[in-house]
Motif scaffolding. Sequence first.
Motif, PDB file in Angstrom:
ATOM      1  N   GLU A   4       1.165  -1.314  -0.056  1.00 21.31           N
ATOM      2  CA  GLU A   4      -0.181   0.198  -0.174  1.00 21.31           C
ATOM      3  C   GLU A   4       1.080   1.283  -0.008  1.00 21.31           C
ATOM      4  O   GLU A   4       2.371   1.076   0.849  1.00 21.31           O
ATOM      5  N   LEU A   5       0.248   2.381  -0.569  1.00 18.12           N
ATOM      6  CA  LEU A   5       1.165   3.589  -1.189  1.00 18.12           C
ATOM      7  C   LEU A   5       1.889   4.133   0.415  1.00 18.12           C
ATOM      8  O   LEU A   5       3.111   4.370   0.835  1.00 18.12           O
ATOM      9  N   GLU A   6       1.017   3.942   2.005  1.00 20.36           N
ATOM     10  CA  GLU A   6       1.525   4.694   2.559  1.00 20.36           C
ATOM     11  C   GLU A   6       2.635   3.971   3.574  1.00 20.36           C
ATOM     12  O   GLU A   6       3.031   3.961   4.527  1.00 20.36           O
ATOM     13  N   GLN A   7       2.638   2.256   2.731  1.00 18.63           N
ATOM     14  CA  GLN A   7       3.632   1.404   3.504  1.00 18.63           C
ATOM     15  C   GLN A   7       5.009   1.454   2.309  1.00 18.63           C
ATOM     16  O   GLN A   7       6.717   1.173   2.783  1.00 18.63           O
ATOM     17  N   THR A   8       5.131   2.384   1.646  1.00 22.17           N
ATOM     18  CA  THR A   8       6.588   2.437   0.807  1.00 22.17           C
ATOM     19  C   THR A   8       7.730   2.873   1.584  1.00 22.17           C
ATOM     20  O   THR A   8       7.915   3.013   0.858  1.00 22.17           O
ATOM     21  N   LEU A   9       7.607   4.258   1.898  1.00 25.27           N
ATOM     22  CA  LEU A   9       8.158   4.822   2.539  1.00 25.27           C
ATOM     23  C   LEU A   9       9.459   4.188   3.365  1.00 25.27           C
ATOM     24  O   LEU A   9       9.018   2.789   3.931  1.00 25.27           O
ATOM     25  N   ILE A  47      12.266   5.171  -2.425  1.00 24.46           N
ATOM     26  CA  ILE A  47      11.490   5.188  -2.387  1.00 24.46           C
ATOM     27  C   ILE A  47      11.298   6.567  -0.866  1.00 24.46           C
ATOM     28  O   ILE A  47      11.226   6.050   0.538  1.00 24.46           O
ATOM     29  N   GLY A  48      10.992   7.841  -0.450  1.00 23.62           N
ATOM     30  CA  GLY A  48      11.316   8.772  -0.310  1.00 23.62           C
ATOM     31  C   GLY A  48       9.836   9.234  -0.006  1.00 23.62           C
ATOM     32  O   GLY A  48       9.325   9.127  -1.263  1.00 23.62           O
ATOM     33  N   ALA A  49      10.371  10.720   0.368  1.00 26.79           N
ATOM     34  CA  ALA A  49       9.106  11.107   0.530  1.00 26.79           C
ATOM     35  C   ALA A  49       8.704  11.843  -0.898  1.00 26.79           C
ATOM     36  O   ALA A  49       7.127  11.653  -1.248  1.00 26.79           O
ATOM     37  N   ALA A  50       9.716  12.007  -1.661  1.00 27.16           N
ATOM     38  CA  ALA A  50       8.814  12.430  -3.103  1.00 27.16           C
ATOM     39  C   ALA A  50       8.862  11.784  -3.677  1.00 27.16           C
ATOM     40  O   ALA A  50       7.800  11.723  -4.698  1.00 27.16           O
ATOM     41  N   GLN A  51       9.824  10.751  -3.948  1.00 26.85           N
ATOM     42  CA  GLN A  51       9.179   9.264  -5.096  1.00 26.85           C
ATOM     43  C   GLN A  51       7.384   8.852  -5.081  1.00 26.85           C
ATOM     44  O   GLN A  51       6.819   8.615  -5.513  1.00 26.85           O
ATOM     45  N   GLY A  77       5.606  10.589  -3.151  1.00 28.92           N
ATOM     46  CA  GLY A  77       4.737  11.571  -3.706  1.00 28.92           C
ATOM     47  C   GLY A  77       3.681  11.340  -5.377  1.00 28.92           C
ATOM     48  O   GLY A  77       3.306  11.763  -5.636  1.00 28.92           O
ATOM     49  N   ILE A  78       5.238  10.846  -6.295  1.00 31.45           N
ATOM     50  CA  ILE A  78       5.370  10.714  -7.169  1.00 31.45           C
ATOM     51  C   ILE A  78       4.136   9.404  -7.896  1.00 31.45           C
ATOM     52  O   ILE A  78       3.609   9.740  -8.627  1.00 31.45           O
TER      53      ILE A  78
END
Length: 395
Positions: free
Chosen positions: A24-29, A150-154, A156-157
């Motif tokens: 899930e998106l939220e778990q990708t950081l 994957i950081g914050a900006a990645q 984000g995209i």
Amino acid sequence: MKSVDAHLAEILATVRPLAPLELELEQTLGTTLAEAVSSPVPLPPFDNSAMDGYAVRAEDITDVPVTLPVIDDVAAGSEELRAVGAGHAVRIMTGAPMPAGADTVVPVEWTDGGTITVRIDRRAEVGNAIRRAGEDVQAGDVVLEPGTAIGAAQLGIIAGVGRRRVLARPRPRVVVISTGSELVEPGGTLARGQIWDSNSYTLTAAVREAGAEGFRAGSVGDDPKVLLDRLDTHLVRADAIITSGGVSMGAYEPVKEALSPLGTVRFEKVAMQPGMPQGFGVLGEDQVPIFTLPGNPVSSFVSFMLFVRPALDRMRGLPGGMPETVTAYVTGPLRSPSGRRSFLRGRLAADGTVAPLHGQGSHQLAALASANALIVVPEDVTEVAGGTAVEVIRL
Ligand SMILES: Nc1nc2c(c(=O)[nH]1)N[C@H]1C(S)=C(S)[C@@H](COP(=O)(O)OP(=O)(O)OC[C@H]3O[C@@H](n4cnc5c(N)ncnc54)[C@H](O)[C@@H]3O)O[C@H]1N2
Ligand code: MOO
């Protein structure tokens, strides 16, 4: 003695990137992308205004000041738009779609801000303050390549191209166990001969700083059976295990005693200072890598930076190698044992100098805490004069 490079090479040849999962998106950081992410639509998806102002035809405002009727008001998210006819203006907000007919945006600062009519005081060229569809990304463009951290900006995209889930290598789950019957939890009272357990906290934090999940499984005493039990409990949920202590030449070395008979973990002396006694191998059916680091606090931390961190990078699907160094000029003399690579604690300054700290003992945690760099002295160098160029690892 085994060289630092040989020890790291063996570790990197053993550890493998973790299998990718749909996350899930939220778990990708902090995870590493295992697919190419592309955009299904152009970004921006439509021509829109870059400023709050008025959408008009440039040809209607060649002679200024000019007053035009305001025929509509469009906010970001507006769907039904009236076309802008000759001599008309539409009040428009940043991000709102450009109405048909208009070819320029006049920022509100260049006008009287009117809502029924507007007086425009400055000309705007065709295309002024308009963000074009596809200017950032064309439909089908790859926005992130596999292997991207994957950081914050990645993140984000990924969200910006509308994805809910992506295939990514998860953060490795790393269990940290400290050994030693002298250890007491911070907050507890010390009896004679006892010290507070700092290593399990340092190492768990270092794991997290390295982009992995750290689980502190507390400390076990000096009984190898208790250690084996603890390992057994945690092996199922671990991608890697780190122990501290119990690997040198003493009478009670629980890590060595517990793991040597298994035959899958090797205990060796590595030609470095601090961090000479090292162990590495795999445990259980899943061949979970285990790093048995020396107990001295500075030794375990330096060992982590040199061996565990690159291994965690590799497990995350990143290159993973020797920590990068920068060149700096040492402010005072250094000494280093012959035949061992030293990692001395220092303070790197903005002027490109590095000052060696007082307290270079393997137990001197306070000096480590005030360091921001490790000064690397090669194996064949025993003395370094002040002013010499040295390589340093930033902490
Ligand atoms: N005869 C020899 N003695 C030692 C050798 C050697 O080659 N021959 N090597 C020395 C070196 S170098 C190191 S490093 C240490 C490594 O020892 P161990 O890994 O067995 O660690 P311990 O003996 O358990 O502890 C060493 C030291 O560190 C303190 N410690 C341990 N755990 C923690 C913790 N979780 N938090 C804070 N401090 C910790 C412990 O109290 C000891 O003072 O061996 C040398 N000896
Ligand atoms: O090698 Mo030990 O790690 O110096 O103290």
